[in-house]
Design a protein around this motif. Structure first.
Motif, short mmCIF file in Angstrom:
data_model
loop_
_atom_site.label_atom_id
_atom_site.label_comp_id
_atom_site.label_asym_id
_atom_site.label_seq_id
_atom_site.Cartn_x
_atom_site.Cartn_y
_atom_site.Cartn_z
N UNK A 77 38.39 67.45 -9.64
CA UNK A 77 37.33 66.95 -10.51
C UNK A 77 36.90 65.53 -10.11
N UNK A 78 36.61 65.41 -8.82
CA UNK A 78 36.23 64.10 -8.28
C UNK A 78 34.78 64.06 -7.84
N UNK A 79 33.96 65.02 -8.28
CA UNK A 79 32.54 65.14 -7.87
C UNK A 79 32.41 65.50 -6.39
N UNK A 80 33.45 66.12 -5.84
CA UNK A 80 33.46 66.43 -4.41
C UNK A 80 32.30 67.33 -4.01
N UNK A 81 32.14 68.46 -4.70
CA UNK A 81 31.08 69.40 -4.34
C UNK A 81 29.70 68.85 -4.69
N UNK A 82 29.59 68.15 -5.81
CA UNK A 82 28.32 67.53 -6.16
C UNK A 82 27.91 66.51 -5.10
N UNK A 83 28.88 65.73 -4.64
CA UNK A 83 28.61 64.77 -3.56
C UNK A 83 28.18 65.50 -2.29
N UNK A 84 28.90 66.58 -1.94
CA UNK A 84 28.61 67.31 -0.70
C UNK A 84 27.20 67.91 -0.71
N UNK A 85 26.81 68.50 -1.83
CA UNK A 85 25.48 69.11 -1.92
C UNK A 85 24.38 68.06 -1.92
N UNK A 86 24.63 66.93 -2.55
CA UNK A 86 23.63 65.85 -2.55
C UNK A 86 23.50 65.26 -1.15
N UNK A 87 24.63 65.03 -0.50
CA UNK A 87 24.62 64.52 0.88
C UNK A 87 23.86 65.48 1.79
N UNK A 88 24.13 66.78 1.65
CA UNK A 88 23.47 67.78 2.49
C UNK A 88 21.97 67.77 2.31
N UNK A 141 23.51 72.26 7.64
CA UNK A 141 24.12 73.47 7.11
C UNK A 141 25.32 73.07 6.26
N UNK A 142 25.40 73.64 5.05
CA UNK A 142 26.51 73.40 4.14
C UNK A 142 27.37 74.64 4.05
N UNK A 143 28.70 74.46 4.13
CA UNK A 143 29.64 75.57 4.01
C UNK A 143 30.72 75.18 3.01
N UNK A 144 30.92 76.03 1.99
CA UNK A 144 31.93 75.78 0.97
C UNK A 144 33.17 76.62 1.28
N UNK A 145 34.31 75.94 1.44
CA UNK A 145 35.57 76.62 1.78
C UNK A 145 36.57 76.51 0.64
N UNK A 146 36.09 76.67 -0.58
CA UNK A 146 36.95 76.63 -1.75
C UNK A 146 37.20 78.05 -2.25
N UNK A 147 38.31 78.24 -2.95
CA UNK A 147 38.62 79.56 -3.49
C UNK A 147 37.61 79.98 -4.55
N UNK A 148 37.23 79.06 -5.40
CA UNK A 148 36.30 79.37 -6.48
C UNK A 148 35.15 78.35 -6.44
N UNK A 149 34.08 78.74 -5.78
CA UNK A 149 32.93 77.83 -5.66
C UNK A 149 32.02 77.90 -6.87
N UNK A 150 31.95 79.07 -7.50
CA UNK A 150 31.06 79.25 -8.64
C UNK A 150 29.59 79.33 -8.28
N UNK A 151 29.27 79.51 -7.00
CA UNK A 151 27.88 79.44 -6.57
C UNK A 151 27.01 80.55 -7.15
#
Length: 337
Positions: free
Chosen positions: A137-148, A158-168
């Protein structure tokens, strides 16, 4: 050798022109598109130029066109939804979004065993940007998508999510036809056409492309570190993506190998005591296992509250976080310059 040619021949000239403009605006689709609404002009062009793919409407296709030396002919159907064989011809539903048509065309093209065209391989390898933190819960994915999205304003990203539960699927309200698992499988089976398959899977988020994450968490655990490296090397060398963002979770094989492949790693952290203790343990482990190189290219980001991040994925670039990232990138450019 020039780019492969994709021709679209439709009696509706406006439809053909708009589709051509959409493809030619794309920075990552390895085709140059020509549009035709007149039979005579199309036939004249087809006899003089080598066409790799022809998209032709049901109303326009004729036996004369079928006999032309065109590698792949795909019929745009006004009745049949989805990709299927109709009268022994590949058909795609005409009245769907241009990006969905492109995905179906690229998936079909990639799966053809005799596909040997020139795909406009990259002149320089793309940069791999890792996003990883042992802190939740450190804004990791929010940061990654904004950066992308911000990077994609300047270079193909290109953005790639390598998490077990991305919720996309829930986040973007989409049911994905293909995902990261399919890409890995295709790479292992027929890697020569991997980039075409990639273009058939990626989804747009403004100008950013992203690969739909694995649906089943167990799929991530079956992909080895060597497979991740092979996939990244292919994308870096053969696609037009100049930046690849890896949003990494903890339960993937070869995590350290992937971190080692990154040119830079952003690690969002929180200031509370427990989060700092987790980060300390992670850094200590890196030192104990001889992974100091990973720490050297890791940049810890201490976040505070950012206004505007709740207003939706499409608006992240206009939030305080977007401003923060632009300042971060500007500082890095000054350091490199």
């Amino acid at each position: 050798m020039g780019a492969n040619i994709m021709a679209i021949y439709d009696l509706d000239g406006i439809y053909a022109e708009r589709f051509m403009e959409y493809i030619n605006r794309s920075k990552s689709i390895p085709f140059q598109v020509r549009a035709f609404s007149k039979k005579e002009s199309f036939l004249e062009y087809a006899r003089e130029e080598e066409i790799e793919i022809l998209l032709v409407s049901e109303r326009a296709v004729t036996e004369e066109i079928r006999r032309l030396p065109i590698t792949h002919i795909i019929v745009l159907s006004e009745e049949t939804y989805g990709t299927e064989e109709k009268n022994n011809e590949k058909t795609i539903y005409k009245y769907q979004s241009s990006d969905q048509i492109v995905r179906e065309v690229m998936c079909y093209y990639a799966e053809q065993k005799n596909t040997t065209g020139h795909y406009g391989c990259a002149k320089e390898e793309g940069k791999i940007i890792g996003i990883y933190s042992p802190v939740r819960r450190s804004l990791k994915t929010t940061f990654a998508l904004t950066l992308g999205q911000i990077l994609s304003e300047k270079v193909n990203t290109l953005y790639m999510n390598l998490e077990e539960y991305s919720g996309f699927s829930s986040l973007f309200e989409k049911d994905y036809v293909g995902d990261l698992s399919d890409l890995i499988y295709f790479m292992n089976e027929r890697s020569a056409n991997l980039i075409l398959k990639l273009q058939g899977i990626v989804q747009p988020m403004n100008q950013l492309d992203y690969v739909p994450p694995c649906i089943y968490p167990s799929d991530l655990k079956t992909i080895s570190g060597e497979e991740w490296v092979s996939l990244l090397d292919d994308i870096r060398r053969k696609s037009s993506y100049r930046a690849i963002i890896l949003d990494m979770g903890e339960n993937i094989q070869g995590l350290y190998t992937l971190l080692g492949k990154c040119n830079i790693i952003y690690s969002p952290v929180r200031e509370d005591k427990i989060s700092m203790a987790k980060m300390y343990q992670y850094e200590k482990l890196m030192q104990m296992t001889g992974q100091e190189e990973i720490l050297e290219k890791t940049k810890k980001l201490h976040f505070t509250y950012f206004r505007g991040v709740e207003s939706g994925m499409d608006n992240l670039v206009y939030s305080d976080l977007g401003d923060y990232i632009r300042e971060l990138l500007a500082e890095e450019e000054d350091e490199d310059g």
